[in-house]
Every structure is written in structure tokens, then in C-alpha cells.
Write a protein that holds these residues in place. Structure first.
Motif, mmCIF file in Angstrom:
data_model
loop_
_atom_site.group_PDB
_atom_site.id
_atom_site.type_symbol
_atom_site.label_atom_id
_atom_site.label_comp_id
_atom_site.label_asym_id
_atom_site.label_seq_id
_atom_site.Cartn_x
_atom_site.Cartn_y
_atom_site.Cartn_z
ATOM 1 N N PHE A 136 80.045 -51.059 47.267
ATOM 2 C CA PHE A 136 79.612 -51.995 46.084
ATOM 3 C C PHE A 136 78.111 -52.002 46.515
ATOM 4 O O PHE A 136 77.970 -52.346 47.543
ATOM 5 C CB PHE A 136 80.490 -53.141 45.997
ATOM 6 N N THR A 137 77.353 -52.150 45.345
ATOM 7 C CA THR A 137 75.861 -52.202 45.744
ATOM 8 C C THR A 137 75.527 -53.517 44.747
ATOM 9 O O THR A 137 76.073 -53.643 43.843
ATOM 10 C CB THR A 137 74.946 -50.876 45.220
ATOM 11 N N ARG A 138 74.097 -54.039 45.298
ATOM 12 C CA ARG A 138 73.782 -55.097 44.805
ATOM 13 C C ARG A 138 73.120 -54.971 43.350
ATOM 14 O O ARG A 138 73.280 -55.523 42.313
ATOM 15 C CB ARG A 138 73.059 -55.791 45.637
ATOM 16 N N GLY A 139 71.909 -54.211 43.544
ATOM 17 C CA GLY A 139 71.003 -54.309 42.089
ATOM 18 C C GLY A 139 69.797 -53.393 42.387
ATOM 19 O O GLY A 139 69.695 -52.449 43.483
ATOM 20 N N GLN A 140 68.799 -53.523 41.830
ATOM 21 C CA GLN A 140 67.622 -52.759 41.898
ATOM 22 C C GLN A 140 66.235 -53.686 41.952
ATOM 23 O O GLN A 140 66.211 -54.675 41.163
ATOM 24 C CB GLN A 140 67.693 -51.861 40.899
ATOM 25 N N GLY A 141 65.221 -53.182 42.291
ATOM 26 C CA GLY A 141 63.905 -53.713 42.292
ATOM 27 C C GLY A 141 63.413 -53.241 41.057
ATOM 28 O O GLY A 141 63.996 -52.770 40.030
ATOM 29 N N PRO A 142 62.044 -54.054 40.583
ATOM 30 C CA PRO A 142 61.613 -54.060 39.219
ATOM 31 C C PRO A 142 61.364 -52.530 38.799
ATOM 32 O O PRO A 142 61.432 -52.025 37.530
ATOM 33 C CB PRO A 142 60.356 -54.667 39.271
ATOM 34 N N VAL A 143 60.749 -51.511 39.602
ATOM 35 C CA VAL A 143 60.574 -50.299 39.132
ATOM 36 C C VAL A 143 61.620 -49.315 39.130
ATOM 37 O O VAL A 143 61.839 -48.768 37.901
ATOM 38 C CB VAL A 143 59.701 -49.637 40.176
ATOM 39 N N MET A 144 62.773 -49.571 40.037
ATOM 40 C CA MET A 144 63.895 -48.536 39.847
ATOM 41 C C MET A 144 64.740 -49.194 38.650
ATOM 42 O O MET A 144 65.412 -48.254 37.928
ATOM 43 C CB MET A 144 64.915 -48.657 41.172
ATOM 44 N N ALA A 145 64.554 -50.376 38.235
ATOM 45 C CA ALA A 145 65.418 -50.839 37.089
ATOM 46 C C ALA A 145 64.824 -50.189 35.789
ATOM 47 O O ALA A 145 65.566 -49.759 34.909
ATOM 48 C CB ALA A 145 65.215 -52.425 37.045
ATOM 49 N N ALA A 146 63.366 -50.073 36.035
ATOM 50 C CA ALA A 146 62.779 -49.412 34.710
ATOM 51 C C ALA A 146 63.178 -47.839 34.702
ATOM 52 O O ALA A 146 63.587 -47.370 33.521
ATOM 53 C CB ALA A 146 61.094 -49.591 34.589
ATOM 54 N N VAL A 147 62.974 -47.525 35.766
ATOM 55 C CA VAL A 147 63.137 -45.761 35.778
ATOM 56 C C VAL A 147 64.698 -45.416 35.375
ATOM 57 O O VAL A 147 64.691 -44.361 34.662
ATOM 58 C CB VAL A 147 62.787 -45.383 37.276
ATOM 59 N N THR A 148 65.547 -46.135 36.087
ATOM 60 C CA THR A 148 66.891 -45.907 35.635
ATOM 61 C C THR A 148 67.209 -46.204 34.185
ATOM 62 O O THR A 148 67.895 -45.392 33.549
ATOM 63 C CB THR A 148 68.028 -46.443 36.661
ATOM 64 N N GLY A 149 66.619 -47.271 33.887
ATOM 65 C CA GLY A 149 66.903 -47.823 32.402
ATOM 66 C C GLY A 149 66.456 -46.782 31.554
ATOM 67 O O GLY A 149 66.979 -46.397 30.596
ATOM 68 N N MET A 150 64.944 -46.282 31.702
ATOM 69 C CA MET A 150 64.637 -45.270 30.775
ATOM 70 C C MET A 150 65.403 -43.855 30.895
ATOM 71 O O MET A 150 65.740 -42.945 29.955
ATOM 72 C CB MET A 150 63.124 -44.887 31.230
ATOM 73 N N ALA A 151 65.673 -43.416 32.160
ATOM 74 C CA ALA A 151 66.383 -42.225 32.190
ATOM 75 C C ALA A 151 67.716 -42.293 31.619
ATOM 76 O O ALA A 151 68.278 -41.161 31.327
ATOM 77 C CB ALA A 151 66.695 -41.876 33.648
ATOM 78 N N THR A 152 68.483 -43.461 31.469
ATOM 79 C CA THR A 152 69.692 -43.503 30.914
ATOM 80 C C THR A 152 69.721 -43.892 29.377
ATOM 81 O O THR A 152 70.639 -44.573 28.782
ATOM 82 C CB THR A 152 70.795 -44.472 31.560
ATOM 83 N N ASN A 153 68.295 -43.941 28.636
ATOM 84 C CA ASN A 153 68.060 -44.427 27.625
ATOM 85 C C ASN A 153 68.543 -45.759 26.953
ATOM 86 O O ASN A 153 68.736 -46.164 25.889
ATOM 87 C CB ASN A 153 69.219 -43.372 26.490
ATOM 88 N N ARG A 154 68.758 -46.611 28.157
ATOM 89 C CA ARG A 154 68.723 -48.048 27.925
ATOM 90 C C ARG A 154 67.304 -48.779 27.638
ATOM 91 O O ARG A 154 67.408 -49.908 27.115
ATOM 92 C CB ARG A 154 69.471 -48.782 28.964
ATOM 93 N N LEU A 155 66.231 -48.192 28.054
ATOM 94 C CA LEU A 155 65.098 -48.939 28.005
ATOM 95 C C LEU A 155 64.174 -47.882 27.031
ATOM 96 O O LEU A 155 63.823 -46.878 27.288
ATOM 97 C CB LEU A 155 64.562 -48.709 29.350
ATOM 98 N N PRO A 156 63.939 -48.677 26.027
ATOM 99 C CA PRO A 156 63.214 -47.801 24.899
ATOM 100 C C PRO A 156 61.500 -47.763 25.126
ATOM 101 O O PRO A 156 60.818 -48.596 25.914
ATOM 102 C CB PRO A 156 63.355 -48.576 23.447
ATOM 103 N N TRP A 157 61.065 -47.001 24.519
ATOM 104 C CA TRP A 157 59.328 -47.027 24.251
ATOM 105 C C TRP A 157 59.010 -47.658 23.305
ATOM 106 O O TRP A 157 59.847 -48.206 22.259
ATOM 107 C CB TRP A 157 58.901 -45.449 23.984
ATOM 108 N N GLY A 158 57.911 -48.512 23.338
ATOM 109 C CA GLY A 158 57.361 -49.240 22.228
ATOM 110 C C GLY A 158 57.655 -50.845 22.260
ATOM 111 O O GLY A 158 57.907 -51.415 23.340
ATOM 112 N N GLU A 159 57.744 -51.461 21.075
ATOM 113 C CA GLU A 159 57.516 -53.068 20.864
ATOM 114 C C GLU A 159 58.809 -53.476 21.615
ATOM 115 O O GLU A 159 58.738 -54.708 22.207
ATOM 116 C CB GLU A 159 57.767 -53.300 19.532
ATOM 117 N N ASP A 160 60.094 -52.758 21.716
ATOM 118 C CA ASP A 160 61.393 -53.452 21.916
ATOM 119 C C ASP A 160 61.244 -53.006 23.541
ATOM 120 O O ASP A 160 62.310 -53.776 24.319
ATOM 121 C CB ASP A 160 62.457 -52.851 21.178
#
Lengths: 146, 532
Positions: free
Chosen positions: B351-375
């Protein structure tokens, strides 16, 4: 290998469309001058992929992306994002890694703007009584013949 | 030509360090050749604001991505799992997470118990004293009493559960499934001159605090004080043989690129599951036209990874994020074979704890959870600090078509052929991965996660490289004997992950090091008759 002036302008545009400035969260966009300077300086081993992604963007836009109208830029950016691919991921990664280490952005997340070392972080012990039911369990590994 | 040495060790990573230290008892002249450098704590990314970016660049786990002069390229187009390694003093232990599980007794008897793979020529009992010695040298934190294991005694208290570990533990308890604090090669108290962990971040880009036990700060200082000579930036090209068919030494390129011959009485390979077969296969001679120690034809065959499934979820509550080591708790509920599941063998959930700010963004974008733009900003704040999850380390079974060979075209900076990986995921592994994703998702939902995702197999997860110079009693079915000596060349030994007969469902490092100590002890006990 480095980006041409047109490519730099297009990269800045796409960075700003990817992560725009937000008054609600009081953070700059990724096209902020300080953040964009960091992006340009940090392309490194992702330069070739970024140039390919920008070429794809120009192809979608039918010309230099940065020179298009705002509507055309939004449309081309959306199509590039939907097309995806390793080059787009690489370009996005460079933008994200610079944006999310900017002091203003980091502070907006209630984080300290500092490297992990030497101060480190704190981590709660947690509730070790959660282990009690597991401690009570008999051994369940398989014995094996010698 | 240099003066001859008694023992020449190739590779200064997990196993090379352990075997070098153990052999210092003999007072023999020992030299170790390492293609990489020493690293200072100040070199590691945790010292700078760009620490996450450097994990993706000059401290990437992929040698092809890193591309340092100390690295060699790897042709891996024919493998869905890509190689992860590190070339330097300490080897892969510089970048490993520090998970330190032992094998189970059943892992040494896979053929007898489950009818697949092969049995090892040694048992858990054979290695048990070496596991314990290695634990002491490494400094292992954990908790005695795990019902999934025979008794063992970690040196230090376990790493904190944290918010993430406690949430996941509640989920596991609600399902009635096993969990236990992970055995970790991370100091939770000051230990043998090492400072305790201060939760810098993820440990997989080198520990600036020195709390994580990489062998450059555990075995090597002691080995060097006892007289071992460690030469860095020395890349071995081949093992040479004399007229009697014995290893006579090694040819290597030194830091200036000069080709050098180092004669030796004993040669020990410690380059792990890709580096060792690469050198053995490149050591062709009249006596050994298919590579040294390869009369069985098995050098480079039976390559095993651990196919990984990563399962993660997002929680309403704030989790640990990047505070603390990735090591946390594990579960071996599904470790032993249960034929009703549709596959043989099993896995460990780590089991793993979590991610740093950059990795949270990179994986969020790679898995389409993090949109481009206003949202983007609103979505990011839902993701960041709210993730926890696990990996399933699935046992891989040996198959001869999974290989390390020499690439006919690709070469390193010294003109040495690059290794080529050919690997196909087995049907057994596919079924196991599917089942592991289902059970991991059960745990996350029971723990309260509302958005569950997975990746299987984990493409960049080729950390564990095993089986390519396997041990055994039958010279037609193995490369080395039951104490690590080549069947063909009686002064050539292997001590790394290449030895593995089967892979188990756990991280291999502490077993690699226990094996290295065991082989060293076997050598010491047989000094008078070593070449008989």
C-alpha cells in the motif's frame, strides 16, 4: 536543439490554455513570465517531443498556433488534447512540473515552498489498535518440505 | 596488465556489496568493478525544489530515459514491461523504495507444492540465518508477529501508519483480510551511524537523509575499511578464460575509456538479471562459443519480472500525500495458491501513501481526471492530497522464451552490445493481474475511496530482474550449482537476482542479499577445495 521564436510563442499559448490564471484560487497561469521561463529552461530531454507536439498543434491549427484567433486556438488545443500521444504527454509534463513548483502555486495549496530536505515532514503514527484483529489471526503461511 | 587479485567482483549493487563484505573475512585481495559512480547525499533530488521533476529525468528509474554516461541502453521494444535499474555504487538500492519482504517457505518448493516452475536447490531454512544477518547489516524496520511469515525480528519499530495506512487498514479489516506493517530498509530510529527517517518524500530517487539502506552506506563502508578495493566508472566487457577453461579475469573499460585486463583467481558476477547474462553472453571464446557458463543454453533465459498492477483511489478525506516513505503496510491475503481463483501462485499488496504536487498533476492529466482550461484548478484540488492505493506484486513463473540476449545492432558507449529484452506476459499472470485489480478495488471501496483506477501491467515496473542464470543441481537445467558456482567454470560465481529459480510474489532485494551472503559463506567453507 532549441525552440524557435514561433514555437516558444505557441508553447506559451498552449501552457496558458492548459492552466489559465485563476482569480478564484489566486494563482497565475502556466503562461506567467516566471513560470514560462522555467518551462523553457527545463525542456531538456523533452525538447524533441515538445517540438513534435507543437508541430502537430500547428498542423491542426493550419498555421502557427500562436498567430490564430482565440477561438481557433481553443479548438486546436482541444483537438490536440483529445488526440493525445507520448509527445503531448511529454509537453504537458514539462508544463506541469514547472507550474506545480512555483512558490505562488505551492503556497496556494497550503504547502511550504521549500525542498523536502533537510527539514523533512511529519507523519502521524495512526491507530495501531487497528492491527489487533490481524494479530489474533493464526499463522497462515504454507509449510514446505525441506 | 594489472597485478592479479584473488577475487574480482563485477557490480557494486545489492549483491556485490554483500558478497564483498562477507569475503573480507578471508583476507584475500578483493577488487570490485562498478560502471557507475559514488553519489553524495547532496546529489539527490530531495535537496532542491525540482525534486519531483528530477525523479522523471536524471533520476528516472529507466536507464533509457536517464541516459547517463554510466548507463547502457536496453532494447526493450519486445517487452510490455520496461527495465528499471540504477548504475552506481549501491545499484538499484539507491532508487528502490526499501520494501524488504522475505520469501515464504513455499516459494522454494513451487514445483512440489503447485506443479509449476521448479523447486529451488535450497530452502527457506538454508537462507534463514543469512536473512537475519542481512537484516542486521541493512537495518530493517517492521513488527514481529506477522501471521503470514515464520517468526522474524526486525531491528527497529515500523514506519508510521499515517492517515493513508490507517484508512486502508480499516478497509482491510472490514473485509477480514490480512495486513501488516511493511518490513522496510528504512531506519525509524538512529541505526549504526545512520540518521532516522524524517519523511522527506518518496524514497525512490535516493535518500538525502541516509535513512534508507542503500548498500553504498551499509555494506560498502565496512567492506572498504576491511580492505576491498572498489573501482568506479569501470565497465566490464567480458570474462576471459585460460587454456584450462577457468575464468582468468575480466576485460573492462576504465574511467578514461582505456581497455584494461584485470587477472583474477575467482570471478563473481553481481550485475543482476540483465547485466549478468549480458556479460556472460558477451564472453565468447573457443571453449565457450555461446558465452561463458552457458553449456545448458540457459544463460539469459527464464527472465522473470514481477508483473505489477497499480490500483488507486481518491478519498474525500485528506490523505498523507507525499509526506512519508512510500512504504506503509502490506497484505499477503492472496499470497499462497488457491486453485479456485483460476491461476496458480499469488501476490503481495503493498500500500502506498500518495503523491507530490507534480506527480498528482501528471497522473491526473494522464488518466483524464485533470482537464485543461478553466476547470483545471478545481479538479486539481479534488485530486491533490486525496489519493492512496497499492501495487500488487504478482509472482512471475519461469518461461524459457522470456529472455535477455545481445542486441545485434544497439551498443553502449564502449561498443559493447546492449541487452535485448524479449518478454511475453503469461496467461497465468494475466489472470492474476485481473484478480488482483478486483480485490484491490474491493479494498479501496471498503476504505471509502470514491474514484478507483488501475494500470496493469505497470509498464515502467521492471524493477525486479530475475532468473537468467538460475541455480540448480542439474547442469542441463541450470547455470550455477546450489551454492552459486558455475557448472562449467569452477572459479566463476553468480550472486545476484539471476540466480532465482522462481520469483515469489515479493520484492527480491533481501533475498538477493541473503543469497550473496550464503554464496560467500559457501566459498569460505570450501576454500581448500573450491575448484574441485
Amino acid at each position: 536543439m532549441s525552440l524557435s521564436p514561433d514555437q516558444q510563442r505557441s508553447l506559451r499559448c498552449i501552457a496558458g490554455l492548459m492552466i489559465p490564471v485563476s482569480t478564484a484560487y489566486q494563482v497565475p497561469g502556466a503562461d506567467d513570465p516566471v513560470i514560462f521561463a522555467d518551462i523553457l529552461a527545463s525542456l531538456g530531454m523533452d525538447t524533441a517531443d515538445t517540438i513534435k507536439a507543437l508541430a502537430a498543434l500547428d498542423a491542426i491549427a493550419g498555421g502557427v498556433f500562436a498567430d490564430q484567433t482565440a477561438t481557433a486556438q481553443n479548438d486546436a488545443a482541444a483537438r490536440l488534447r483529445d488526440a493525445g500521444g507520448p509527445e503531448v504527454l511529454s509537453m504537458g509534463r514539462v508544463i506541469l512540473q514547472c507550474y506545480y513548483r512555483d512558490d505562488r502555486v505551492v503556497r496556494s495549496l497550503n504547502l511550504e515552498a521549500r525542498p523536502p530536505f533537510p527539514l523533512g515532514r511529519t507523519l502521524a503514527q495512526g491507530d495501531w489498535s487497528l492491527l489487533d484483529p490481524v494479530r489474533a489471526r493464526p499463522k497462515f503461511y504454507r509449510e514446505a518440505p525441506e | 596488465m594489472l597485478d592479479p587479485v584473488d577475487v574480482l567482483i563485477i557490480g557494486a549493487g545489492a549483491s556485490g556489496a554483500a558478497v564483498a563484505w562477507s569475503l573480507t573475512d578471508t583476507k584475500m585481495r578483493i577488487v570490485c568493478l562498478e560502471q557507475g559512480d559514488w553519489h553524495k547525499p547532496t546529489d539527490y533530488p530531495a535537496n532542491g525544489r525540482d525534486w519531483e521533476a528530477r525523479q522523471l529525468n536524471d533520476f528516472s528509474v529507466s536507464p533509457n530515459r536517464r541516459g547517463r554516461v554510466q548507463d547502457y541502453p536496453i532494447q526493450e521494444d519486445d517487452s510490455p514491461i520496461k527495465i528499471a535499474n540504477f548504475n552506481g555504487v549501491g545499484g538499484g538500492t539507491v532508487l528502490y523504495a526499501g520494501h524488504y519482504p522475505r520469501f515464504h517457505p513455499s516459494d522454494f518448493r513451487v514445483k512440489s507444492l503447485d506443479g509449476v516452475g521448479d523447486d529451488w536447490p535450497i530452502s527457506y531454512k538454508t537462507l534463514e540465518p543469512y536473512y537475519a544477518e542481512n537484516d542486521r547489516m541493512t537495518g530493517v524496520s517492521g513488527l514481529a508477529g506477522d501471521p503470514a511469515y515464520p517468526p522474524k525480528q526486525p531491528m527497529m519499530p515500523p514506519l508510521p501508519l499515517g492517515v493513508s495506512g490507517a484508512a486502508l487498514a480499516k478497509g482491510l479489516n472490514s473485509l477480514g483480510w490480512h495486513w501488516w506493517p511493511s518490513d522496510s530498509a528504512i531506519a525509524t530510529t538512529d541505526y549504526e551511524g545512520r540518521a532516522k527517517c524524517i519523511n522527506l518524500s518518496h524514497c525512490t530517487s535516493g535518500c538525502a537523509q541516509g535513512a534508507k539502506a542503500s548498500t553504498d552506506i551499509t555494506y560498502w563502508p565496512q567492506a572498504i575499511r576491511a580492505g576491498v578495493e572498489l573501482r568506479t566508472r569501470c565497465r566490464v566487457k567480458e570474462i576471459t578464460v585460460n587454456e584450462q577453461g577457468m575464468a582468468s579475469g575480466a576485460i573492462y573499460f576504465d574511467a578514461d575509456g582505456k581497455e584494461v585486463f584485470q587477472p583474477a583467481e575467482v570471478v563473481i558476477m553481481a550485475c543482476n538479471g540483465v547485466g549478468t547474462p549480458r556479460i556472460l553472453l558477451n564472453s565468447k571464446s573457443e571453449k565457450f562459443p555461446n558465452g561463458i557458463a552457458n553449456s545448458s543454453g540457459l544463460v539469459g533465459k527464464n527472465l522473470m519480472f514481477h508483473p505489477y498492477a497499480q490500483i488507486y483511489g481518491y478519498f474525500d478525506q485528506e490523505m498523507d500525500g507525499y509526506h512519508g516513505p512510500n512504504d506503509c503496510i502490506w497484505s499477503q491475503e492472496f499470497y499462497e495458491t488457491n486453485r479456485d481463483r483460476g491461476f496458480l501462485r499469488g501476490w503481495t499488496f503493498e500500500f502506498t501513501r500518495g503523491q507530490g504536487p507534480v506527480m498528482a498533476a501528471v497522473t491526473g492529466m494522464a488518466t483524464n481526471r485533470l482537464p485543461w482550461g478553466e476547470d483545471h484548478h478545481r479538479a486539481y484540488r479534488r485530486l491533490y492530497g486525496h489519493r492512496a492505493g497499492m501495487v500488487a506484486i504478482c509472482e512471475d513463473l519461469p518461461e524459457e522464451h522470456n529472455t535477455v540476449t545481445l542486441d545485434p545492432f544497439l551498443k553502449d558507449a564502449h561498443g559493447i552490445p546492449a541487452p535485448k529484452i524479449t518478454y511475453k506476459l503469461s496467461e497465468n499472470s494475466r489472470r492474476m493481474l485481473d484478480y488482483a485489480v478486483e480485490r484491490g478495488s474491493d479494498i479501496l471501496r471498503a476504505a471509502g475511496a470514491h474514484d478507483v483506477g488501475f494500470e496493469k501491467p505497470l509498464g515502467h515496473g521492471g524493477w525486479h530482474l530475475m532468473g537468467t542464470a538460475r541455480m540448480g543441481k542439474d547442469p542441463t537445467r541450470s547455470v550455477v550449482n546450489e551454492w552459486g558456482r558455475s557448472h562449467d567454470v569452477k572459479n566463476l560465481f553468480v550472486v545476484d537476482g539471476s540466480l532465482f529459480v522462481t520469483s515469489a510474489g515479493v520484492n527480491p532485494t533481501c533475498t538477493i542479499q541473503a543469497l550473496a551472503l550464503y554464496v560467500a559463506d559457501s566459498i569460505k567453507q570450501r576454500l581448500a577445495t573450491l575448484f574441485d
